[in-house]
Write an enzyme that holds these catalytic residues in place. Structure first.
Site, PDB file in Angstrom:
ATOM      1  N   TYR A 193      55.440  59.519 -22.173  1.00  0.00           N
ATOM      2  CA  TYR A 193      55.321  60.033 -20.811  1.00  0.00           C
ATOM      3  C   TYR A 193      55.332  58.922 -19.745  1.00  0.00           C
ATOM      4  O   TYR A 193      54.499  58.019 -19.792  1.00  0.00           O
ATOM      5  CB  TYR A 193      54.029  60.869 -20.660  1.00  0.00           C
ATOM      6  CG  TYR A 193      53.698  61.107 -19.211  1.00  0.00           C
ATOM      7  CD1 TYR A 193      54.487  61.946 -18.443  1.00  0.00           C
ATOM      8  CD2 TYR A 193      52.632  60.446 -18.597  1.00  0.00           C
ATOM      9  CE1 TYR A 193      54.232  62.125 -17.098  1.00  0.00           C
ATOM     10  CE2 TYR A 193      52.360  60.623 -17.255  1.00  0.00           C
ATOM     11  CZ  TYR A 193      53.172  61.466 -16.511  1.00  0.00           C
ATOM     12  OH  TYR A 193      52.927  61.632 -15.179  1.00  0.00           O
ATOM     13  N   HIS A 205      48.442  63.136 -20.240  1.00  0.00           N
ATOM     14  CA  HIS A 205      49.505  64.141 -20.110  1.00  0.00           C
ATOM     15  C   HIS A 205      49.480  65.188 -21.226  1.00  0.00           C
ATOM     16  O   HIS A 205      50.504  65.490 -21.861  1.00  0.00           O
ATOM     17  CB  HIS A 205      50.883  63.467 -19.996  1.00  0.00           C
ATOM     18  CG  HIS A 205      51.746  64.118 -18.967  1.00  0.00           C
ATOM     19  ND1 HIS A 205      52.819  64.912 -19.280  1.00  0.00           N
ATOM     20  CD2 HIS A 205      51.667  64.121 -17.621  1.00  0.00           C
ATOM     21  CE1 HIS A 205      53.382  65.365 -18.159  1.00  0.00           C
ATOM     22  NE2 HIS A 205      52.695  64.903 -17.137  1.00  0.00           N
TER      23      HIS A 205
HETATM   24  O1  KDG Z   1      56.369  67.925 -12.897  1.00  0.00           O
HETATM   25  C1  KDG Z   1      55.610  67.135 -13.738  1.00  0.00           C
HETATM   26  C2  KDG Z   1      55.054  65.932 -13.011  1.00  0.00           C
HETATM   27  O2  KDG Z   1      54.616  66.275 -11.758  1.00  0.00           O
HETATM   28  C3  KDG Z   1      53.931  65.324 -13.789  1.00  0.00           C
HETATM   29  O3  KDG Z   1      54.411  64.932 -15.041  1.00  0.00           O
HETATM   30  C4  KDG Z   1      53.328  64.164 -13.030  1.00  0.00           C
HETATM   31  O4  KDG Z   1      51.478  64.087 -14.534  1.00  0.00           O
HETATM   32  C5  KDG Z   1      51.942  63.821 -13.458  1.00  0.00           C
HETATM   33  C6  KDG Z   1      51.107  63.113 -12.494  1.00  0.00           C
HETATM   34  O5  KDG Z   1      49.938  62.930 -12.790  1.00  0.00           O
HETATM   35  O6  KDG Z   1      51.627  62.754 -11.437  1.00  0.00           O
HETATM   36 MG    MG Z   2      49.318  64.033 -14.423  1.00  0.00          MG
END
Ligand code: KDG
Ligand code: MG
Length: 408
Positions: A160, A217
């Site tokens: 991520y 995440h």
């Molecule tokens: O649409 C998904 C994102 O906004 C996300 O993955 C971003 O986890 C995220 C964050 O904390 O900014």
């Molecule tokens: Mg987030």
């Protein structure tokens, strides 16, 4: 006073911002943001096909009644698409209300509780050295708080929000382009072995004053999350975000019982009913909802007030998918909220974005200063908007090495 028309625009520099403009018979207009990342055409269609035809002729000053009309009137309640569409209308009505009153929205909410709001940026690295370079760059730009994400050694793909190769600068943004998702391969054991040490290294390198955050995440089970949160306690994180997927509101109890690491959750929530137990049972420390898809200012204010009763502070989502309109709506809530915590902030500041959404909001030395202009304090340049059109995009999909689907 009556609403005479409303228009929806989809597009923007590198993002499919969904911008709503509501016009009135007094010449005052209001702006809202219905951007639901990678599903942008859906709130746009909901607005165009169902909500706008009902909105025309309504009194824009009655924002509470209009909110209830759409929420209760939908019959099938909640969900991110509907709540993003209601949220955009609600933001635009607060914008109109402020312009009519000649007051910034924060004054309508109860006035400023602080002069500026602490924000955090993202630092990311393909490996630990790369991450430390990225943190240094973020600090050079004046930020005092940073969320750190790092590539995991021997992970089959980048995980991520980290780049595949080192040397990418601190502004790395996940590539969501294309309608077919990219596939990420995830391995929890490698993550659990590496990330606590990586966080400890960043803490040692940058010292105790750095406000440090990390986003899991949604990748861990409650037991793994409890073990992780306990192990990283000495790092002194400001928060550990989304350690588990939080549809299961009771899952967080195990994390709480085992660790004092502060927990932040809620960027995928779209109503108070998604987080009321987490808040009331004090299983989290920060609520991460976004004004853009949690029903606008009217509904998020209710969540903030509930949170305030239970020592839960705000940490609104501020990923680059939020347009400067909803970031402005959040800035007004941040200025007012007695239980403000921190704001994720990445969106304003590019010349193309500033040209599309001119505003007097400003960010300096890691602090956000809300504009004192009446309403939300951000405008929308329709001529500029003609340069952009919708580009299909998709979140990655995550699999384990044996092929099992996991949580992005
Ligand atoms: O649409 C998904 C994102 O906004 C996300 O993955 C971003 O986890 C995220 C964050 O904390 O900014
Ligand atoms: Mg987030």
């Amino acid at each position: 006073m009556k609403i005479t028309d409303a228009k929806v625009f989809v597009g923007g520099p590198g993002k499919n911002y969904v911008t709503l403009k509501i016009m009135t018979d007094q010449g005052v207009y209001g702006l809202g943001d219905a951007t639901l990342n990678n599903r942008e055409t859906l709130p746009a269609a909901y607005l165009q096909d169902y909500l706008i035809p009902n909105l025309i002729g309504m009194d824009p000053r009655r924002s509470e009644d209009i909110w209830q009309f759409f929420y209760r009137g939908a019959y099938f309640r909640r969900g991110p698409i509907a709540m993003a569409a209601f949220g955009a209308i609600d933001m635009a009505l607060w914008d109109i209300k402020g312009k009519l009153a000649g007051m910034p929205v924060y004054d309508l909410l109860g006035g400023k509780s602080r002069d500026s709001a602490l924000v955090y940026a993202h630092a990311t690295g393909a490996d630990l050295e790369d991450l430390c370079d990225s943190v240094a760059k973020v600090l050079e730009r004046g930020y005092k708080a940073v969320r750190v994400q790092c590539g995991i050694p021997d992970m089959p793909t980048a995980s991520y929000a980290v780049p595949e190769a080192s040397g990418t600068d601190g502004d790395f943004i996940t590539d969501f382009s294309g309608i077919r998702p990219k596939i990420e391969i995830w391995d929890t054991d490698r993550y659990m072995r590496f990330m606590p040490q990586a966080l400890a290294t960043v803490r040692d390198r940058f010292g105790p004053d750095l406000t440090l955050l990390h986003d899991v995440h949604h990748r861990l089970t409650p037991r793994e999350a409890a073990a992780f949160a306990k192990e990283v306690e000495p790092v002194g994180l400001y928060w550990l975000e989304d350690p588990t997927p939080a549809e299961d509101q009771d899952a967080l109890r195990l994390v709480r019982q085992h660790s004092t690491t502060p927990i932040a959750i809620g960027e995928v929530f779209n109503s108070i009913w998604d987080c009321n137990r987490l808040i009331e049972q004090e299983l989290i420390d920060f609520i991460r909802v976004a004004v853009a898809y949690a029903g606008g200012i009217t509904h998020v204010r209710r969540i903030v007030d509930l949170a305030g009763l239970h020592n839960v502070r705000t940490g609104f989502h501020g990923a680059p998918s939020h347009s400067p309109i909803s970031m402005a709506a959040q800035a007004h809530l941040n200025a007012w909220a007695p239980n403000f915590g921190i704001q994720e902030y990445l969106v304003l500041g590019t010349p193309a974005c500033d040209a599309l959404f001119p505003s007097g909001h400003r960010m300096t030395e890691g602090q956000f200063y809300v504009s004192d202009a009446p309403g939300l304090g951000v405008d929308f340049d329709e001529a500029e908007a003609k340069r952009y059109r919708y580009q299909p995009s998709s979140h990655p999909v995550v699999r384990l090495e044996d092929g099992t689907i996991w949580n992005y």
